[in-house]
Scaffold this motif. Structure first.
Motif, PDB file in Angstrom:
ATOM      1  N   ALA A   1      10.117   5.343  -4.507  1.00 23.41           N
ATOM      2  CA  ALA A   1       8.925   5.020  -4.402  1.00 23.41           C
ATOM      3  C   ALA A   1       7.954   6.265  -4.121  1.00 23.41           C
ATOM      4  O   ALA A   1       7.039   6.437  -4.377  1.00 23.41           O
ATOM      5  CB  ALA A   1       8.562   4.150  -3.116  1.00 23.41           C
ATOM      6  N   PHE A   2       8.632   7.209  -3.404  1.00 19.99           N
ATOM      7  CA  PHE A   2       8.030   8.516  -3.122  1.00 19.99           C
ATOM      8  C   PHE A   2       9.059   9.467  -2.623  1.00 19.99           C
ATOM      9  O   PHE A   2       9.938   9.129  -2.334  1.00 19.99           O
ATOM     10  CB  PHE A   2       6.832   8.424  -2.199  1.00 19.99           C
ATOM     11  CG  PHE A   2       7.364   8.157  -0.615  1.00 19.99           C
ATOM     12  CD1 PHE A   2       7.960   9.214   0.023  1.00 19.99           C
ATOM     13  CD2 PHE A   2       6.825   6.818  -0.247  1.00 19.99           C
ATOM     14  CE1 PHE A   2       8.357   8.727   1.282  1.00 19.99           C
ATOM     15  CE2 PHE A   2       7.096   6.453   0.997  1.00 19.99           C
ATOM     16  CZ  PHE A   2       7.908   7.719   1.811  1.00 19.99           C
TER      17      PHE A   2
ATOM     18  N   PRO B   1       5.419   1.825  -7.704  1.00 19.80           N
ATOM     19  CA  PRO B   1       4.902   0.858  -6.402  1.00 19.80           C
ATOM     20  C   PRO B   1       6.154   0.024  -5.756  1.00 19.80           C
ATOM     21  O   PRO B   1       7.130   0.015  -6.408  1.00 19.80           O
ATOM     22  CB  PRO B   1       3.909   0.080  -7.143  1.00 19.80           C
ATOM     23  CG  PRO B   1       3.983   0.247  -8.649  1.00 19.80           C
ATOM     24  CD  PRO B   1       4.883   1.255  -8.757  1.00 19.80           C
TER      25      PRO B   1
ATOM     26  N   HIS C   1       0.884  -1.214  -0.080  1.00 16.69           N
ATOM     27  CA  HIS C   1      -0.171   0.041   0.070  1.00 16.69           C
ATOM     28  C   HIS C   1       0.858   1.220   0.034  1.00 16.69           C
ATOM     29  O   HIS C   1       1.827   1.289   0.710  1.00 16.69           O
ATOM     30  CB  HIS C   1      -0.793   0.078   1.422  1.00 16.69           C
ATOM     31  CG  HIS C   1      -1.718  -0.833   1.539  1.00 16.69           C
ATOM     32  ND1 HIS C   1      -1.193  -2.191   1.800  1.00 16.69           N
ATOM     33  CD2 HIS C   1      -3.164  -1.056   1.527  1.00 16.69           C
ATOM     34  CE1 HIS C   1      -2.093  -3.375   2.014  1.00 16.69           C
ATOM     35  NE2 HIS C   1      -3.353  -2.694   1.858  1.00 16.69           N
ATOM     36  N   GLY C   2       0.601   2.440  -0.770  1.00 16.72           N
ATOM     37  CA  GLY C   2       1.373   3.593  -0.748  1.00 16.72           C
ATOM     38  C   GLY C   2       1.239   4.057   0.663  1.00 16.72           C
ATOM     39  O   GLY C   2       2.177   4.494   1.251  1.00 16.72           O
TER      40      GLY C   2
ATOM     41  N   THR D   1       3.888   2.273   3.034  1.00 17.93           N
ATOM     42  CA  THR D   1       5.383   3.064   3.062  1.00 17.93           C
ATOM     43  C   THR D   1       5.344   4.389   3.609  1.00 17.93           C
ATOM     44  O   THR D   1       6.472   4.742   4.040  1.00 17.93           O
ATOM     45  CB  THR D   1       5.557   3.229   1.141  1.00 17.93           C
ATOM     46  OG1 THR D   1       4.732   3.935   0.416  1.00 17.93           O
ATOM     47  CG2 THR D   1       5.631   1.688   0.587  1.00 17.93           C
TER      48      THR D   1
ATOM     49  N   PHE E   1       4.149   9.825  -5.394  1.00 18.09           N
ATOM     50  CA  PHE E   1       4.548   8.193  -5.426  1.00 18.09           C
ATOM     51  C   PHE E   1       5.047   8.260  -6.908  1.00 18.09           C
ATOM     52  O   PHE E   1       4.558   8.591  -7.884  1.00 18.09           O
ATOM     53  CB  PHE E   1       3.309   7.522  -5.425  1.00 18.09           C
ATOM     54  CG  PHE E   1       2.790   7.447  -4.019  1.00 18.09           C
ATOM     55  CD1 PHE E   1       3.648   6.732  -3.028  1.00 18.09           C
ATOM     56  CD2 PHE E   1       1.579   7.946  -3.743  1.00 18.09           C
ATOM     57  CE1 PHE E   1       3.059   6.586  -1.620  1.00 18.09           C
ATOM     58  CE2 PHE E   1       1.156   8.119  -2.412  1.00 18.09           C
ATOM     59  CZ  PHE E   1       1.612   7.357  -1.426  1.00 18.09           C
TER      60      PHE E   1
END
Length: 152
Positions: free
Chosen positions: A140-141, A100, A63-64, A67, A97
């Protein structure tokens, strides 16, 4: 690990990278536990067999928000902020983001002190945080996380 005991010590890091956390492996068990905690049971996160067949990633993904929720964990591995009455998560700004995080990937945070302000005795820090994925060129972000520190 960086140790910070006052506003002045924090301010000395302005515009600099404070550090990089160790790698952390994102397991299916962690993803499943997060799904249970947040009631977000979307199949792309928890259905391993369906993900193998139907997901463009051929596996489940974290799940975002899972993270993102690791930011305090990583931050505590980079920096030990001491001499506090209280510490408060204050916000997240300008977060994007990038890609993934696949199950069993390893991730880590890279943190830079973007700004620091003394608000009548409360230290407001803006940390630019990047979540790196091992062996992947894209993040990822990346974004700004704000903390309030009430030093003694």
């Amino acid at each position: 690990m960086v140790v910070i005991k006052s506003h002045a010590e924090f301010e000395a890091h302005l515009g600099k990278e404070i550090g990089v956390s160790p790698w952390h492996k994102i397991t299916q068990e962690q993803i499943n536990n997060f799904a249970d905690a947040t009631l977000d049971h979307q199949w792309i996160h928890i259905d391993v067999e369906r993900a193998k067949k139907e997901s463009p990633f051929k596996t489940t993904i974290a799940h975002g928000y899972l993270t993102l929720s690791l930011i305090p964990y990583f931050w505590k591995q980079i920096c030990d902020v001491q001499n506090l009455k209280m510490e408060v998560n204050y916000g997240i700004e300008q977060l994007k983001f990038g890609q993934p995080v696949l199950v069993n990937s390893e991730v880590r945070c890279r943190v830079l002190l973007k700004s620091i302000i003394n608000l009548r005795g409360i230290t407001k820090c803006t940390l630019f945080i990047q979540l790196e994925i091992k062996d992947q060129p894209k993040l990822a972000f990346a974004g700004d996380t704000l903390f309030l520190y009430h030093f003694l």
